[in-house]
Design a protein around this motif. Structure first.
Motif, PDB file in Angstrom:
ATOM      1  N   ALA A 171       9.692   8.078   6.579  1.00  0.00           N
ATOM      2  CA  ALA A 171      10.170   8.323   5.211  1.00  0.00           C
ATOM      3  C   ALA A 171      11.056   7.211   4.673  1.00  0.00           C
ATOM      4  O   ALA A 171      11.131   7.012   3.465  1.00  0.00           O
ATOM      5  CB  ALA A 171      10.917   9.660   5.157  1.00  0.00           C
ATOM      6  N   LEU A 172      11.722   6.448   5.546  1.00  0.00           N
ATOM      7  CA  LEU A 172      12.717   5.478   5.102  1.00  0.00           C
ATOM      8  C   LEU A 172      12.215   4.037   5.052  1.00  0.00           C
ATOM      9  O   LEU A 172      12.976   3.141   4.697  1.00  0.00           O
ATOM     10  CB  LEU A 172      13.958   5.556   6.001  1.00  0.00           C
ATOM     11  CG  LEU A 172      14.673   6.908   6.001  1.00  0.00           C
ATOM     12  CD1 LEU A 172      15.826   6.893   6.990  1.00  0.00           C
ATOM     13  CD2 LEU A 172      15.147   7.257   4.597  1.00  0.00           C
ATOM     14  N   GLY A 173      10.986   3.792   5.411  1.00  0.00           N
ATOM     15  CA  GLY A 173      10.495   2.416   5.380  1.00  0.00           C
ATOM     16  C   GLY A 173       8.995   2.347   5.505  1.00  0.00           C
ATOM     17  O   GLY A 173       8.331   3.289   5.931  1.00  0.00           O
ATOM     18  N   ARG A 226      -1.338  11.284   1.517  1.00  0.00           N
ATOM     19  CA  ARG A 226      -0.259  10.932   0.586  1.00  0.00           C
ATOM     20  C   ARG A 226       1.097  11.443   1.073  1.00  0.00           C
ATOM     21  O   ARG A 226       1.164  12.435   1.792  1.00  0.00           O
ATOM     22  CB  ARG A 226      -0.546  11.530  -0.786  1.00  0.00           C
ATOM     23  CG  ARG A 226      -1.753  10.926  -1.466  1.00  0.00           C
ATOM     24  CD  ARG A 226      -2.009  11.630  -2.804  1.00  0.00           C
ATOM     25  NE  ARG A 226      -3.284  11.262  -3.351  1.00  0.00           N
ATOM     26  CZ  ARG A 226      -3.444  10.327  -4.293  1.00  0.00           C
ATOM     27  NH1 ARG A 226      -2.421   9.689  -4.773  1.00  0.00           N
ATOM     28  NH2 ARG A 226      -4.651  10.049  -4.736  1.00  0.00           N
ATOM     29  N   PRO A 227       2.181  10.762   0.664  1.00  0.00           N
ATOM     30  CA  PRO A 227       3.521  11.277   0.961  1.00  0.00           C
ATOM     31  C   PRO A 227       3.683  12.678   0.385  1.00  0.00           C
ATOM     32  O   PRO A 227       3.038  13.041  -0.594  1.00  0.00           O
ATOM     33  CB  PRO A 227       4.450  10.292   0.234  1.00  0.00           C
ATOM     34  CG  PRO A 227       3.641   9.036   0.105  1.00  0.00           C
ATOM     35  CD  PRO A 227       2.219   9.503  -0.083  1.00  0.00           C
ATOM     36  N   GLY A 228       4.553  13.459   1.006  1.00  0.00           N
ATOM     37  CA  GLY A 228       4.795  14.823   0.554  1.00  0.00           C
ATOM     38  C   GLY A 228       4.849  15.759   1.735  1.00  0.00           C
ATOM     39  O   GLY A 228       5.127  15.338   2.863  1.00  0.00           O
ATOM     40  N   THR A 268     -11.117  -1.210   8.564  1.00  0.00           N
ATOM     41  CA  THR A 268     -10.899  -2.585   8.140  1.00  0.00           C
ATOM     42  C   THR A 268     -12.094  -3.438   8.550  1.00  0.00           C
ATOM     43  O   THR A 268     -12.915  -3.019   9.367  1.00  0.00           O
ATOM     44  CB  THR A 268      -9.619  -3.160   8.783  1.00  0.00           C
ATOM     45  OG1 THR A 268      -9.836  -3.313  10.184  1.00  0.00           O
ATOM     46  CG2 THR A 268      -8.413  -2.266   8.519  1.00  0.00           C
ATOM     47  N   ASP A 269     -12.151  -4.631   8.001  1.00  0.00           N
ATOM     48  CA  ASP A 269     -13.253  -5.536   8.350  1.00  0.00           C
ATOM     49  C   ASP A 269     -12.867  -6.523   9.455  1.00  0.00           C
ATOM     50  O   ASP A 269     -13.626  -7.409   9.785  1.00  0.00           O
ATOM     51  CB  ASP A 269     -13.757  -6.279   7.113  1.00  0.00           C
ATOM     52  CG  ASP A 269     -12.730  -7.235   6.512  1.00  0.00           C
ATOM     53  OD1 ASP A 269     -11.651  -7.471   7.126  1.00  0.00           O
ATOM     54  OD2 ASP A 269     -12.987  -7.759   5.401  1.00  0.00           O
ATOM     55  N   GLY A 270     -11.685  -6.368  10.021  1.00  0.00           N
ATOM     56  CA  GLY A 270     -11.216  -7.265  11.075  1.00  0.00           C
ATOM     57  C   GLY A 270     -10.339  -8.380  10.564  1.00  0.00           C
ATOM     58  O   GLY A 270      -9.644  -9.028  11.343  1.00  0.00           O
ATOM     59  N   ARG A 271     -10.363  -8.616   9.263  1.00  0.00           N
ATOM     60  CA  ARG A 271      -9.524  -9.654   8.649  1.00  0.00           C
ATOM     61  C   ARG A 271      -8.524  -9.033   7.683  1.00  0.00           C
ATOM     62  O   ARG A 271      -7.904  -9.738   6.902  1.00  0.00           O
ATOM     63  CB  ARG A 271     -10.404 -10.657   7.923  1.00  0.00           C
ATOM     64  CG  ARG A 271     -11.322 -11.415   8.871  1.00  0.00           C
ATOM     65  CD  ARG A 271     -12.140 -12.412   8.116  1.00  0.00           C
ATOM     66  NE  ARG A 271     -11.267 -13.165   7.228  1.00  0.00           N
ATOM     67  CZ  ARG A 271     -11.430 -14.423   6.902  1.00  0.00           C
ATOM     68  NH1 ARG A 271     -12.445 -15.074   7.376  1.00  0.00           N
ATOM     69  NH2 ARG A 271     -10.608 -15.027   6.084  1.00  0.00           N
ATOM     70  N   GLN A 272      -8.380  -7.725   7.733  1.00  0.00           N
ATOM     71  CA  GLN A 272      -7.472  -7.011   6.841  1.00  0.00           C
ATOM     72  C   GLN A 272      -6.391  -6.309   7.663  1.00  0.00           C
ATOM     73  O   GLN A 272      -6.646  -5.831   8.760  1.00  0.00           O
ATOM     74  CB  GLN A 272      -8.210  -5.924   6.059  1.00  0.00           C
ATOM     75  CG  GLN A 272      -9.326  -6.418   5.181  1.00  0.00           C
ATOM     76  CD  GLN A 272     -10.197  -5.256   4.714  1.00  0.00           C
ATOM     77  OE1 GLN A 272     -10.725  -4.510   5.540  1.00  0.00           O
ATOM     78  NE2 GLN A 272     -10.347  -5.112   3.410  1.00  0.00           N
ATOM     79  N   GLY A 273      -5.215  -6.243   7.082  1.00  0.00           N
ATOM     80  CA  GLY A 273      -4.138  -5.425   7.608  1.00  0.00           C
ATOM     81  C   GLY A 273      -3.764  -4.421   6.540  1.00  0.00           C
ATOM     82  O   GLY A 273      -4.366  -4.398   5.452  1.00  0.00           O
ATOM     83  N   VAL A 274      -2.780  -3.586   6.825  1.00  0.00           N
ATOM     84  CA  VAL A 274      -2.300  -2.615   5.838  1.00  0.00           C
ATOM     85  C   VAL A 274      -0.785  -2.535   5.876  1.00  0.00           C
ATOM     86  O   VAL A 274      -0.168  -2.739   6.929  1.00  0.00           O
ATOM     87  CB  VAL A 274      -2.879  -1.199   6.063  1.00  0.00           C
ATOM     88  CG1 VAL A 274      -4.386  -1.180   5.874  1.00  0.00           C
ATOM     89  CG2 VAL A 274      -2.485  -0.632   7.406  1.00  0.00           C
ATOM     90  N   VAL A 275      -0.205  -2.235   4.726  1.00  0.00           N
ATOM     91  CA  VAL A 275       1.197  -1.860   4.614  1.00  0.00           C
ATOM     92  C   VAL A 275       1.199  -0.407   4.163  1.00  0.00           C
ATOM     93  O   VAL A 275       0.752  -0.098   3.054  1.00  0.00           O
ATOM     94  CB  VAL A 275       1.960  -2.732   3.590  1.00  0.00           C
ATOM     95  CG1 VAL A 275       3.415  -2.264   3.480  1.00  0.00           C
ATOM     96  CG2 VAL A 275       1.881  -4.200   3.949  1.00  0.00           C
ATOM     97  N   LEU A 276       1.665   0.480   5.037  1.00  0.00           N
ATOM     98  CA  LEU A 276       1.767   1.897   4.692  1.00  0.00           C
ATOM     99  C   LEU A 276       3.052   2.102   3.904  1.00  0.00           C
ATOM    100  O   LEU A 276       4.137   1.725   4.372  1.00  0.00           O
ATOM    101  CB  LEU A 276       1.787   2.748   5.962  1.00  0.00           C
ATOM    102  CG  LEU A 276       0.552   2.635   6.843  1.00  0.00           C
ATOM    103  CD1 LEU A 276       0.814   3.262   8.206  1.00  0.00           C
ATOM    104  CD2 LEU A 276      -0.636   3.281   6.169  1.00  0.00           C
ATOM    105  N   ALA A 277       2.948   2.672   2.725  1.00  0.00           N
ATOM    106  CA  ALA A 277       4.123   2.923   1.893  1.00  0.00           C
ATOM    107  C   ALA A 277       5.050   3.920   2.585  1.00  0.00           C
ATOM    108  O   ALA A 277       4.583   4.772   3.357  1.00  0.00           O
ATOM    109  CB  ALA A 277       3.686   3.463   0.525  1.00  0.00           C
ATOM    110  N   PRO A 278       6.357   3.838   2.334  1.00  0.00           N
ATOM    111  CA  PRO A 278       7.273   4.813   2.920  1.00  0.00           C
ATOM    112  C   PRO A 278       6.811   6.243   2.631  1.00  0.00           C
ATOM    113  O   PRO A 278       6.408   6.558   1.515  1.00  0.00           O
ATOM    114  CB  PRO A 278       8.604   4.516   2.224  1.00  0.00           C
ATOM    115  CG  PRO A 278       8.508   3.069   1.857  1.00  0.00           C
ATOM    116  CD  PRO A 278       7.059   2.865   1.491  1.00  0.00           C
ATOM    117  N   GLY A 279       6.829   7.086   3.644  1.00  0.00           N
ATOM    118  CA  GLY A 279       6.455   8.484   3.487  1.00  0.00           C
ATOM    119  C   GLY A 279       4.980   8.780   3.641  1.00  0.00           C
ATOM    120  O   GLY A 279       4.582   9.946   3.690  1.00  0.00           O
TER     121      GLY A 279
END
Length: 186
Positions: A99-101, A119-121, A134-145
């Motif tokens: 939740a905090l980052g 989704r957050p909630g 992913t296609d092997g060349r992608q990463g992700v940033v998961l939004a807080p929550g």
């Protein structure tokens, strides 16, 4: 037959022989936007802030200005996860959130991985989950929550993980009921 309301670009859970199956869809910035951001230049270079650096020998793309890692005294941490390949289909019985980052996963090679998110909630139900590959060349940033499953590597390998570290652990875990199976599209 279970038929939750999902957009056409998102995953859809369906009941097959009384098992709830979620097919991992290709990861795209638009489909993943409700959960965070795709870390990749391919397919979005024209929309990213960029400039020439290192005397013209490299191009810098600014993907995200703030990873949101400093809430309540948190500090950014870079870790390496050495993941073993999972055997698909995979059963999903629990999800977690921070939740905090944010939490970032970037393969240090070309290994694909599956991201299962909600989704957050409040704690999600099986019908709330989406799966992306992913296609092997992608990463992700998961939004807080954002609710997510632990790392699901299709091919084993190393992943750089950027996340918030603090004295108090920021990780909520919930069960998924009913459990569902994540499958790769053929």
């Amino acid at each position: 037959m279970h038929s939750p309301s999902f957009s056409s670009t998102a995953s859809a859970a369906v009941s097959i022989n009384s098992d709830l199956v979620l097919a991992a869809q290709p990861l795209t910035p638009a489909a993943f936007a409700p959960f965070g951001q795709v870390v990749a230049v391919d397919g979005q270079a024209a929309t990213l802030p960029q400039r020439s650096i290192n005397s013209g020998n490299a191009r810098r793309y600014d993907l995200l200005a703030d990873l949101q890692l400093t809430a309540d005294g948190g500090v950014p941490t870079l870790a390496l996860f050495r993941a073993q390949a999972r055997q698909f289909p995979v059963q999903v019985v629990e999800m977690e959130r921070h939740a905090l980052g944010s939490q970032t996963f970037v393969p240090l090679g070309t290994q694909r991985f599956v991201v299962v998110v909600a989704r957050p909630g409040p704690a999600p139900q099986a019908a709330d989950l989406h799966a992306f590959i992913t296609d092997g060349r992608q990463g992700v940033v998961l939004a807080p929550g954002t609710w997510h499953h632990a790392l699901l590597a299709v091919e084993g390998g190393d992943f750089a993980v950027v996340e918030r570290r603090a004295a108090q652990v920021d990780c909520d875990v919930c069960g998924v009921d009913p459990a569902l199976t994540v499958a790769l599209l053929q």
